[in-house]
Design a protein around this motif. Structure first.
Motif, short mmCIF file in Angstrom:
data_model
loop_
_atom_site.label_atom_id
_atom_site.label_comp_id
_atom_site.label_asym_id
_atom_site.label_seq_id
_atom_site.Cartn_x
_atom_site.Cartn_y
_atom_site.Cartn_z
N ARG A 221 0.93 -1.40 -0.12
CA ARG A 221 -0.04 -0.07 0.04
C ARG A 221 0.95 1.25 -0.16
O ARG A 221 0.63 2.28 -0.77
CB ARG A 221 -1.04 -0.14 1.18
N ASN A 222 2.09 1.31 0.85
CA ASN A 222 2.66 2.55 0.93
C ASN A 222 3.94 2.28 0.23
O ASN A 222 4.92 3.28 0.25
CB ASN A 222 2.94 2.72 2.38
N GLU A 289 -1.77 9.58 -5.32
CA GLU A 289 -2.40 8.30 -4.74
C GLU A 289 -3.02 7.47 -5.75
O GLU A 289 -2.78 6.03 -5.53
CB GLU A 289 -3.59 9.02 -3.82
N PHE A 290 -3.64 7.92 -6.83
CA PHE A 290 -4.32 7.04 -7.69
C PHE A 290 -3.16 6.14 -8.37
O PHE A 290 -3.40 4.84 -8.23
CB PHE A 290 -5.04 7.75 -8.85
N GLN A 291 -2.15 6.60 -8.78
CA GLN A 291 -0.83 6.01 -9.50
C GLN A 291 -0.26 5.24 -8.48
O GLN A 291 0.14 3.92 -8.99
CB GLN A 291 -0.16 7.11 -10.10
N LYS A 294 -1.97 2.09 -8.06
CA LYS A 294 -2.20 1.01 -9.08
C LYS A 294 -0.93 0.23 -9.08
O LYS A 294 -1.15 -0.92 -9.61
CB LYS A 294 -2.24 1.92 -10.46
N MET A 295 0.05 1.10 -8.68
CA MET A 295 1.41 0.03 -8.76
C MET A 295 1.26 -0.89 -7.76
O MET A 295 1.82 -1.99 -7.60
CB MET A 295 2.53 0.95 -8.65
N ALA A 296 0.67 -0.58 -6.49
CA ALA A 296 0.67 -1.54 -5.12
C ALA A 296 -0.15 -2.90 -5.76
O ALA A 296 0.23 -3.99 -5.35
CB ALA A 296 -0.31 -0.85 -4.14
N ILE A 297 -1.21 -2.58 -6.44
CA ILE A 297 -1.90 -3.80 -6.93
C ILE A 297 -0.95 -4.51 -8.06
O ILE A 297 -1.38 -5.84 -7.95
CB ILE A 297 -3.22 -3.13 -7.67
N HIS A 298 -0.55 -3.76 -8.99
CA HIS A 298 0.47 -4.66 -10.06
C HIS A 298 1.54 -5.42 -9.12
O HIS A 298 1.66 -6.66 -9.44
CB HIS A 298 1.06 -3.70 -10.86
N CYS A 360 -5.61 -0.01 -15.13
CA CYS A 360 -4.39 -0.47 -16.17
C CYS A 360 -3.18 0.10 -15.71
O CYS A 360 -3.26 1.23 -14.93
CB CYS A 360 -4.65 -0.12 -17.56
N LEU A 361 -2.00 -0.31 -15.69
CA LEU A 361 -0.75 0.25 -15.38
C LEU A 361 -0.62 1.54 -15.90
O LEU A 361 -0.27 2.32 -15.14
CB LEU A 361 0.17 -0.76 -15.55
#
Length: 779
Positions: A221-222, A289-291, A294-298, A360-361
């Protein structure tokens, strides 16, 4: 029967294989949209302990390549041929690409391994023509619906369709794919323990949509709040420490965004989304925050892939098979810069990464994913085609934790596996000869670095082209000039040497074209001539290509006059021989003004829905993939008027203006209802009854209401396409709709349907088309 192994490198590692029980097993693990540095042992910060352990006890290849896209890579990996050779990626003028059908001789690896006693299994993504068991696998779990990680609607087991997964359960695709692999391996150990296996484990992660398990997302998350530049710099530092890549970190290309433009997706995703790798510090707090999320999910998706690989490895250990199993891990293309919303759409109020979201990434993190290289999935610069390749095989690879600089490609996977299995490529299939495959066995590299020699590697995908010969690489993004790089010391493609070595560029360009021709010949060897289409010959500089398997063309303005977005004119008819020499001067004026001209051969479609669909395909190709403006000016000569006006009336919001040279606007005047009916797939009577819907002149009010300007030049002595029932009637209908000021008509006194120079040197028409095309890009 004894099988003599093909290479001295392997003889040093293994005795001659004498029985099926002694042959090694093979596990090929393929990730989807994973970038070069996304895993720990290639410089990433994402936790991948199982893959890292495989690398520590095996090999990492530093210069291994895929095809830049999922389905070509899978076709090449499982057959040993370039995807274009087997019609699994586009070649101009032949039925090919993502839905192309392989020639009968292009068998998949299970057919080659079966005579050697292997059983073959598949778990996960497919994206090859046919179904897995039809193609030689003994068991399969096939997830066709890749847009729903939590509840796929389309999936198969052993080629039999399964019920859709209901939302709200505990299904997660990555886990389910690994579950099938573990279950299949257990069954193999119980029922076929003396038989070697080939298992193709093809995860759908971390391909979009970014769907992750909540506990995995929470772990990261962080992690990414510092921004993509800092994460990328840290990856590059680790890559250098590992000795993976020499050179410098590639510069960020701020103008390179997604390969396809979906403006509505950006609206749906909201203000947090950005479609360029902008400096992190310039983003708003909401965008950061949004970006970062996304990378945290990736990262979470990759973490989960690694955990599930760990479960598969545990099963191999439990069945005593790990030491004699060659494990290869790689990715099907580079990280993806794509941004779109599909399937179940995107709910901005739902938890990011959940089933109700579609993220999407995007290019900011894709640039990081592909560290240290340039570009992304679909491009054939290094970022789009470079993949990790881990090779682990304790019984056959004595090296531990070493790097291999050997240049390899997914076409090498089949010959490598056949080499260790003691087999050879098929020579015939159904009594027909099987052509030699281009790949090389990597087995020599298992023993010694830099031992795999080859002439060249070739790439082509969606107009992006490349050729590698030794350390020289020739590469071009779609419609750009060729670039030349010496990858020895410049693997990140930062120093274009094309201007210093023009002869090298010419030599390699000819080699690229020669290979394309050879691939075309092989791909068409079993096709009837009637299924092939000729390339279009051009009267001005540009390119001839195919859209929806129809010949199309673009005339390009001089490079210094091109723009983004590129203003353009959609010209019709694009029939064989058209545009012709009579129109050359006119088109030269467009190009000199910085306006491109494009068209597609839709045949004698007379404005029918079939022809309109082909115009839709060309429009999508140019606007979403090639950076052309959303509103072209349309220009139709003669029957081309039917073509462009019917499309314009159906899509007035996509039209900047409409122009014509003695255009056909009334199909009852030409070609007549009887002749046109076949193109509409109607009887003459049916078409007559539906003229209000299908006849372009009956629908011009839609253009008037939309405020589309029009300009026509027409002879008053035209007997083929009468002025009164075509151009003059168009102007009358505009007047009746209150748009008289938008329609201009120049009448050529005494002229008929001919090649009078005044039609093609009409400065008013030229100025009109340029004005409308360019104005559309300035609004």
């Amino acid at each position: 029967m004894k099988y003599i192994l093909a290479t001295l490198g392997l003889l040093a590692l293994l005795p001659v294989v004498a029985s099926a029980a002694e042959r090694p097993n093979v596990l090929v693990i393929l990730a989807d949209d994973l970038g070069y540095s996304d895993i720990g042992c290639y410089g990433g910060e994402i936790e991948t302990p199982n893959l890292d352990a495989l690398a520590k006890n095996g090999l990492r290849f530093t210069q291994f390549y895929n095809t830049a896209r999922c389905w070509p890579t899978r076709g090449a990996l499982l057959t040993g041929y370039y995807a274009q050779q087997i019609r699994r990626d586009n070649l101009p003028g032949i039925p090919s690409g993502g839905r192309g059908k392989r020639p009968q001789w292009a068998r998949l690896l299970p057919d080659m391994l079966k005579p050697l006693g292997y059983r073959s299994y598949h778990s996960g993504k497919w994206h090859v023509d046919g179904l897995p068991l039809q193609c030689g696998f003994d068991h399969s779990y096939y997830v066709q619906d890749q847009g729903r990680f939590f509840n796929p609607k389309v999936h198969y087991e052993d080629d039999q369709k399964l019920p859709p997964v209901e939302p709200g359960g505990d299904y997660y695709a990555t886990n389910a794919i690994a579950d099938h692999a573990v279950r299949t391996l257990k069954e193999h150990a119980e029922k076929h323990g003396e038989t070697p296996f080939f298992h193709y484990l093809a995860f759908t992660a971390p391909h979009f949509p970014l769907h992750g398990l909540p506990e995995d997302i929470a772990k990261y998350r962080n992690q990414y709040r510092a921004g993509w530049e800092k994460v990328r710099d840290a990856r590059w530092q680790r890559i250098q420490e590992m000795g993976l890549v020499d050179g410098v970190l590639s510069a960020v290309e701020p103008d390179v965004g997604p390969p396809y433009h979906f403006p509505k997706a950006l609206e749906i995703l909201g203000p947090g989304e950005v479609n360029r790798p902008l400096p992190w510090e310039t983003l708003t707090a909401a965008q950061q925050e949004f970006q970062a999320t996304k990378m945290a999910i990736h990262a979470a998706m990759i973490d989960r892939v690694d955990r599930d690989i760990g479960r598969v490895l545990a099963q191999l250990r439990a069945m005593g098979a790990l030491d004699n199993t060659l494990i290869l891990f790689l990715s099907d293309n580079g990280g993806s810069a794509e941004i779109m919303v599909r399937d179940d759409g995107h709910d901005p109020t739902a938890a990011p990464g959940s089933a109700a979201t579609y993220l999407c990434l995007g290019p900011g993190w894709s640039t990081t994913s592909n560290t240290p290289f340039r570009r992304h999935k679909t491009w054939v610069h290094e970022g789009g085609i470079s993949t990790p390749l881990i090779a682990h095989w304790p019984a056959g690879i004595s090296a531990k934790g070493e790097l291999r600089q050997d240049v390899g490609h997914v076409i090498d996977i089949v010959p490598t596996i056949l080499d260790i299995a003691g087999g050879a490529p098929l020579k015939t299939w159904n009594d027909q000869p099987v052509p030699p495959a281009p790949g090389k066995s990597l087995v020599p590299a298992f023993a010694k670095d830099d031992s795999v020699k080859r002439d060249a590697l070739w790439w082509s995908h969606e107009g992006n082209r490349a050729l590698r010969v030794g350390n020289w690489k020739l590469v071009s993004a779609r419609d750009d000039d060729w670039e030349l790089y010496d990858l020895h010391g410049d693997r990140t493609e930062q120093h274009n040497l094309a201007a210093q070595h023009p002869d090298k560029v010419d030599d390699m360009r000819r080699k690229w074209e020669q290979l394309e021709d050879e691939f075309r010949q092989l791909a068409t060897r079993d096709l009837p001539q009637s299924s092939l289409l000729p390339r279009k010959e051009l009267i001005l500089p540009g390119k001839s290509f195919f859209v929806a398997d129809r010949p199309a063309f673009i005339f390009y303005p001089p490079r210094e006059k091109r723009r983004k977005p590129q203003p353009w004119i959609l010209y019709a008819p694009t029939l064989p021989g058209l545009p012709d020499r009579h129109e050359k001067w006119m088109h030269e004026q467009f190009l000199a003004a910085g306006v491109a001209v494009a068209g597609i051969d839709i045949g004698e479609s007379f404005g029918s829905p079939r022809g309109q669909k082909l115009y839709n395909a060309l429009y999508r190709e140019l606007t979403t993939k090639q950076g052309f403006a959303q509103k072209p000016c349309l220009l139709g000569r003669s029957r081309g008027g039917l073509m462009i006006t019917s499309w314009a009336a159906a899509h007035p919001e996509k039209v900047a203006g409409i122009a014509g040279i003695y255009p056909v606007l009334d199909l009852t005047a030409y070609p007549g209802v009887d002749k046109a009916a076949g193109a509409y797939r109607l009887t003459a009577e049916q078409l007559q009854n539906r003229l209000a819907k299908h006849n372009p002149i009956e629908n011009v009010e839609a253009l008037a209401r939309a405020g589309v300007p029009a300009f026509f030049i027409h002879g008053d002595s035209d007997k083929v396409v009468p002025l009164e029932t075509n151009s003059a009637e168009f102007v009358r209908r505009y007047k009746a709709a209150g748009a008289e000021s938008l329609a201009q008509l120049v009448i050529a006194d005494g002229q008929g349907h001919n090649y009078w120079d005044g039609f093609f040197h009409c400065q008013e028409l030229i100025d009109f088309a340029i004005k409308q095309a360019t104005a559309a890009t300035e609004k």
